[in-house]
Structure formats: structure tokens, C-alpha cells
Design a protein around this motif. Structure first.
Motif, PDB file in Angstrom:
ATOM      1  N   PRO A   1     116.847  66.082  -2.599  1.00 14.46           N
ATOM      2  CA  PRO A   1     117.430  66.751  -1.426  1.00 14.46           C
ATOM      3  C   PRO A   1     118.269  65.829  -0.539  1.00 14.46           C
ATOM      4  O   PRO A   1     118.183  64.610  -0.638  1.00 14.46           O
ATOM      5  N   LEU A   2     119.056  66.464   0.348  1.00 12.44           N
ATOM      6  CA  LEU A   2     119.977  65.719   1.209  1.00 12.44           C
ATOM      7  C   LEU A   2     119.487  65.703   2.660  1.00 12.44           C
ATOM      8  O   LEU A   2     118.854  66.657   3.111  1.00 12.44           O
TER       9      LEU A   2
ATOM     10  N   ALA B   1     124.453  64.796   4.285  1.00  9.02           N
ATOM     11  CA  ALA B   1     125.146  63.597   3.787  1.00  9.02           C
ATOM     12  C   ALA B   1     124.177  62.629   3.126  1.00  9.02           C
ATOM     13  O   ALA B   1     123.343  62.030   3.804  1.00  9.02           O
TER      14      ALA B   1
ATOM     15  N   PHE C   1     111.045  72.109   3.752  1.00  6.07           N
ATOM     16  CA  PHE C   1     111.256  71.060   4.754  1.00  6.07           C
ATOM     17  C   PHE C   1     112.629  70.430   4.596  1.00  6.07           C
ATOM     18  O   PHE C   1     113.073  70.155   3.481  1.00  6.07           O
TER      19      PHE C   1
ATOM     20  N   ARG D   1     110.266  56.572   2.886  1.00  3.14           N
ATOM     21  CA  ARG D   1     111.203  55.500   2.523  1.00  3.14           C
ATOM     22  C   ARG D   1     111.205  54.478   3.650  1.00  3.14           C
ATOM     23  O   ARG D   1     111.400  54.830   4.808  1.00  3.14           O
TER      24      ARG D   1
ATOM     25  N   SER E   1     123.940  58.986   0.932  1.00  4.11           N
ATOM     26  CA  SER E   1     124.744  57.770   0.945  1.00  4.11           C
ATOM     27  C   SER E   1     125.951  57.974   0.030  1.00  4.11           C
ATOM     28  O   SER E   1     125.848  58.635  -1.004  1.00  4.11           O
TER      29      SER E   1
ATOM     30  N   ARG F   1     118.303  63.812  10.794  1.00  9.81           N
ATOM     31  CA  ARG F   1     118.574  62.503  11.397  1.00  9.81           C
ATOM     32  C   ARG F   1     119.723  62.646  12.382  1.00  9.81           C
ATOM     33  O   ARG F   1     120.654  63.422  12.139  1.00  9.81           O
TER      34      ARG F   1
ATOM     35  N   TYR G   1     127.461  54.381   4.842  1.00  4.49           N
ATOM     36  CA  TYR G   1     128.411  55.488   4.877  1.00  4.49           C
ATOM     37  C   TYR G   1     127.803  56.695   4.155  1.00  4.49           C
ATOM     38  O   TYR G   1     127.081  56.537   3.173  1.00  4.49           O
TER      39      TYR G   1
ATOM     40  N   LYS H   1     104.638  57.407  -3.138  1.00  2.00           N
ATOM     41  CA  LYS H   1     105.976  57.009  -3.562  1.00  2.00           C
ATOM     42  C   LYS H   1     106.186  55.504  -3.344  1.00  2.00           C
ATOM     43  O   LYS H   1     106.658  54.794  -4.216  1.00  2.00           O
TER      44      LYS H   1
ATOM     45  N   GLU I   1     119.460  52.001   4.497  1.00  2.00           N
ATOM     46  CA  GLU I   1     119.279  53.409   4.835  1.00  2.00           C
ATOM     47  C   GLU I   1     118.105  53.616   5.793  1.00  2.00           C
ATOM     48  O   GLU I   1     117.198  52.802   5.883  1.00  2.00           O
ATOM     49  N   SER I   2     118.129  54.791   6.441  1.00  2.00           N
ATOM     50  CA  SER I   2     117.128  55.129   7.459  1.00  2.00           C
ATOM     51  C   SER I   2     115.704  55.190   6.894  1.00  2.00           C
ATOM     52  O   SER I   2     115.507  55.400   5.698  1.00  2.00           O
TER      53      SER I   2
HETATM   54  O1  TXA Z   1     120.531  56.169   6.427  1.00  2.00           O
HETATM   55  C1  TXA Z   1     120.496  57.174   5.715  1.00  2.00           C
HETATM   56  O2  TXA Z   1     119.478  57.862   5.591  1.00  2.00           O
HETATM   57  C2  TXA Z   1     121.779  57.546   4.950  1.00  2.00           C
HETATM   58  C3  TXA Z   1     122.862  57.909   5.973  1.00  2.00           C
HETATM   59  C4  TXA Z   1     124.108  58.436   5.338  1.00  2.00           C
HETATM   60  O3  TXA Z   1     122.323  58.792   6.909  1.00  2.00           O
HETATM   61  N1  TXA Z   1     121.531  58.615   4.048  1.00  2.00           N
HETATM   62  C5  TXA Z   1     120.839  58.458   2.898  1.00  2.00           C
HETATM   63  O4  TXA Z   1     120.764  59.593   2.129  1.00  2.00           O
HETATM   64  O5  TXA Z   1     120.337  57.411   2.567  1.00  2.00           O
HETATM   65  P1  TXA Z   1     120.255  59.593   0.623  1.00  2.00           P
HETATM   66  O6  TXA Z   1     120.523  60.958   0.128  1.00  2.00           O
HETATM   67  O7  TXA Z   1     120.903  58.491  -0.122  1.00  2.00           O
HETATM   68  O8  TXA Z   1     118.716  59.387   0.728  1.00  2.00           O
HETATM   69  C6  TXA Z   1     117.938  60.400   1.327  1.00  2.00           C
HETATM   70  C7  TXA Z   1     116.492  60.225   0.994  1.00  2.00           C
HETATM   71  C8  TXA Z   1     116.206  60.464  -0.463  1.00  2.00           C
HETATM   72  O9  TXA Z   1     115.217  59.552  -0.892  1.00  2.00           O
HETATM   73  C9  TXA Z   1     115.694  61.899  -0.464  1.00  2.00           C
HETATM   74  O10 TXA Z   1     114.822  62.132  -1.541  1.00  2.00           O
HETATM   75  C10 TXA Z   1     114.969  61.979   0.874  1.00  2.00           C
HETATM   76  O11 TXA Z   1     115.746  61.184   1.751  1.00  2.00           O
HETATM   77  N2  TXA Z   1     114.984  63.365   1.373  1.00  2.00           N
HETATM   78  C11 TXA Z   1     116.020  64.077   1.834  1.00  2.00           C
HETATM   79  N3  TXA Z   1     115.678  65.335   2.155  1.00  2.00           N
HETATM   80  C12 TXA Z   1     114.366  65.432   1.876  1.00  2.00           C
HETATM   81  C13 TXA Z   1     113.417  66.508   1.951  1.00  2.00           C
HETATM   82  N4  TXA Z   1     113.763  67.716   2.377  1.00  2.00           N
HETATM   83  N5  TXA Z   1     112.151  66.235   1.573  1.00  2.00           N
HETATM   84  C14 TXA Z   1     111.796  65.010   1.127  1.00  2.00           C
HETATM   85  N6  TXA Z   1     112.643  63.951   1.022  1.00  2.00           N
HETATM   86  C15 TXA Z   1     113.901  64.172   1.381  1.00  2.00           C
END
Ligand code: TXA
Ligand code: MG
Length: 335
Positions: free
Chosen positions: A52-53, A127, A103, A181, A129, A107, A26, A202, A165-166
Motif C-alpha cells: 500500500p501507499l 506517494a 487502514f 518501519r 518513494s 503523513r 522524493y 516485520k 523514509e518516515s
Molecule cells: O518518508 C516516506 O515515508 C516517503 C515519503 C515520500 O513520504 N514515502 C515512502 O513510501 O517511503 P513507500 O511507499 O516507499 O513506503 C511506504 C511504507 C511501505 O513499507 C508500506 O508497506 C507501508 O509504508 N504502508 C503504506 N500504507 C500502509 C498501510 N495501509 N498499512 C500498512 N503499511 C502501509
């Protein structure tokens, strides 16, 4: 409160945040184009602003509108929708979403309800998690409710099909990717598609043995055992045996007084049934089933035990990599 998809669209357009289902976990969602909504996300999640998100879309065309897609990235977009996130140079996405980076991570989920909402709001939905920072990602509406139900509206979407997560990737150069990741889209998948994978620094940090930095975890300690230790569970005094081994390998763990603790065992395999202390992730040791149940079981176990003894999955490649990564992030100690 639980709300309908229609209500969620209204809330998002007004600049509010809502919890939405996706096939992975979620998400705590707000419109990426509204910095005040993004501020709210960071605040309620207690997330450091440097992290970042991900921006989610309901249609690939939205990615082209909000980023500069190059030919290499375009190849990756052909795998959308799904549990894959790709970094692309952003356009008209506020800096707060990407923590200042040029960047943005994009998704496109497969979850029907998510797509329906994303296609009504038509702008990217930021979004992370939907868990407070440092806690396990929610893979059911009940868990999302437990975290934020009193204060944030939630759209029900059932249990998440994927459960972790993705995969997050970025293009390094022609046909070369870095996996930032691990997730459902595996290294092997990309190699089969003709890509070369460069090792992520990482990732390597997580692959060092012994005591690991905690990234997110159950509210109780989790100790991660190699697969071969599962053999001990067949002995009568398996608990004593495993504790003795642990204490021999890592003396400071004696302080935890494990013999007096209620220990739950997170396992897989056909010889073990799910009983009150054995939580069987998959009787057939199927990695997809293990991934789907992983966070659900960890959440149940934090309510019922003082400590979790978890065992690594049977396969250390493919989806096994992402499962081990999540178990490591959840663990206090690994042997
Ligand atoms: O499955 C998923 O990816 C879920 C669902 C909700 O889509 N979202 C998720 O978001 O896991 P979050 O924020 O928990 O993890 C996002 C990951 C983090 O490790 C963040 O550092 C990386 O993605 N990330 C996001 N934007 C980035 C960016 N602009 N550059 C590098 N890493 C980024
Ligand atoms: Mg997260």
C-alpha cells in the motif's frame, strides 16, 4: 522535465502523477482520490499491488476528513508535521491505495513546497518513494531525474533534510504502538512520550543475522561490516585483510572474486577523509548526518565501484536503528 509547484498542482488535479520533494525522500505522487492516478504509480514504479501507499496531507483537517481518528491516534497526530506516518481507519480512500486494507497510512511532511502543493489540491496525495521498486529512494532532484526524469515531471526541492523514509507506526491499544518501519522518530522518542512499543514481527525479520532478503539496494553488491571492522582500514593492506575475513566466514563469497573488484568504502569518523574510495558519511559520526548522506552516497558509489563495503553506524539505538535497517535492506551479506 522539471516543473513549478503551480504546474504540479494542475497536473495532479488532472489525474497525472508528478514527483514531489519531501524532507525524507522524493515521492511519486498522485491524488489518492483518483484510482487511475494510483494505477499509474504502481505501474511506473513496478510496485506489487499488495504494497500500500502512504497518503500525504498539507493540513491535519484533511486526515479527519478521510479517516476515523481515535483518541490514541490523535496523540500521534500531535507530532505532525514530520517524518512520521500513522495508520488510521480510512474513509473515502479507494482500496487500491491501501491494497485492500481498511487502514490508510497518513503523513504530513514538513517540506514547504510539498505543503504548498498539498494545500492547493486539498485531498490526500498518495506517494511512495520515487524509485523503481527495489532501488534506493531518491534524496535529491538529480536522483529522481535519473530514475524517471524522461517520463515524469519533477518539482525541485533540493536535497532531502532527513534522507531516510518516515517511521511508520500503528496503534495496538491504549498507549501501545508497533513500529512497522524504523525511521527518524525513534523508539526512544515514543517511550519518552509515555508509549509502550511492542516488537514488530516485520522488524524482527530484518534483525536476523547472515544472509538477508534484499528489499532495495544499490545496483552493485553491498557487504555490511560490524563497526569494529573499521579498525582494519588503518592497516596498509586493509582490503586484503577484510576480504580474507569475509571469505573465512562465508566461503561462497569467493565466487565474487573480490580481489579483482573496485571496492568503495562507506564509512564515518574523523580519522577518515572523503577520498576517492572512502565515502565519509559523517566526520563527527553524527547519526542525523549519516542518515542524510546515506542514500546520496550509495547512489554515487553505484556509479564508481563494483562492490561497496559499508560499516554499521556507531550507535545501535535511536536513529541508528533506522540506519542499520536501511543498510541491511541494501546488503547482500552481513558480518
Ligand atoms: O518518508 C516516506 O515515508 C516517503 C515519503 C515520500 O513520504 N514515502 C515512502 O513510501 O517511503 P513507500 O511507499 O516507499 O513506503 C511506504 C511504507 C511501505 O513499507 C508500506 O508497506 C507501508 O509504508 N504502508 C503504506 N500504507 C500502509 C498501510 N495501509 N498499512 C500498512 N503499511 C502501509
Ligand atoms: Mg519505498
Amino acid at each position: 522535465m522539471f516543473v513549478t509547484a503551480k504546474k504540479a498542482v494542475e497536473l495532479l488535479l488532472q489525474g497525472n502523477i508528478v514527483i514531489l520533494p519531501t524532507e525524507t525522500v522524493y515521492g511519486l505522487a498522485g491524488l489518492a482520490t483518483k484510482p487511475s492516478a494510483i494505477e499509474k504509480i504502481y505501474k511506473v514504479k513496478k510496485r506489487p499491488k499488495e504494497n500500500p501507499l502512504i497518503c500525504h496531507v498539507g493540513d491535519i483537517r484533511t486526515i479527519y476528513e478521510y479517516s476515523y481518528v481515535n483518541a490514541e491516534e490523535e496523540k500521534l497526530l500531535s507530532f505532525f508535521p514530520g517524518p512520521l506516518t500513522v495508520l488510521i481507519r480510512k474513509r473515502n480512500i479507494p482500496d487500491i491505495v491501501t491494497a485492500g486494507s481498511e487502514f490508510c497510512a497518513f503523513r504530513m511532511p514538513t517540506h514547504k513546497i510539498f505543503l504548498e502543493i498539498a494545500n492547493k489540491v486539498t485531498v490526500p496525495i498518495a506517494a511512495p518513494s520515487a524509485n523503481p521498486s527495489g532501488r534506493i529512494s531518491p534524496t535529491s532532484e538529480e536522483i529522481a531525474y535519473e530514475y524517471f526524469g524522461e517520463t515524469i515531471d519533477i518539482v525541485k526541492g533540493g536535497k532531502c533534510e532527513i534522507g531516510i523514509e518516515s517511521t511508520v507506526v500503528r496503534v495496538i491499544k491504549k498507549n501501545t504502538l508497533e513500529i512497522l518501519r524504523a525511521g527518524f522518530f525513534t523508539k526512544e522518542f515514543f517511550v519518552n512520550q509515555g508509549f509502550t512499543i511492542v516488537e514488530s514481527k516485520k522488524e524482527n525479520d530484518f534483525l536476523s543475522p547472515g544472509l538477508l532478503p534484499k528489499h532495495y539496494s544499490p545496483s552493485i553488491p553491498l557487504i555490511l561490516f560490524s563497526q569494529n571492522y573499521m579498525e582494519y582500514l588503518k592497516n596498509e593492506n586493509y582490503k586484503e585483510k577484510l576480504i580474507t575475513i569475509l571469505e573465512n566466514v562465508y566461503e561462497p563469497i569467493k565466487k565474487q572474486n573480490l580481489r579483482c573488484k573496485k571496492i568503495g568504502f562507506l564509512i564515518y569518523g574523523e580519522e577518515f577523509k572523503k577520498n576517492s574510495i572512502f565515502y565519509n558519511l559523517s566526520k563527527s559520526s553524527n547519526l542525523q548526518e549519516i542518515a542524510k548522506n546515506l542514500f546520496l552516497y550509495l547512489k554515487e558509489m553505484e556509479k564508481n565501484f563494483d562492490v561497496i563495503f559499508a560499516f554499521k553506524p556507531p550507535i545501535k539505538e535511536g536513529l541508528g536503528v533506522a540506519i542499520i535497517d536501511r543498510l541491511r535492506r541494501a546488503s547482500e551479506f552481513e558480518i
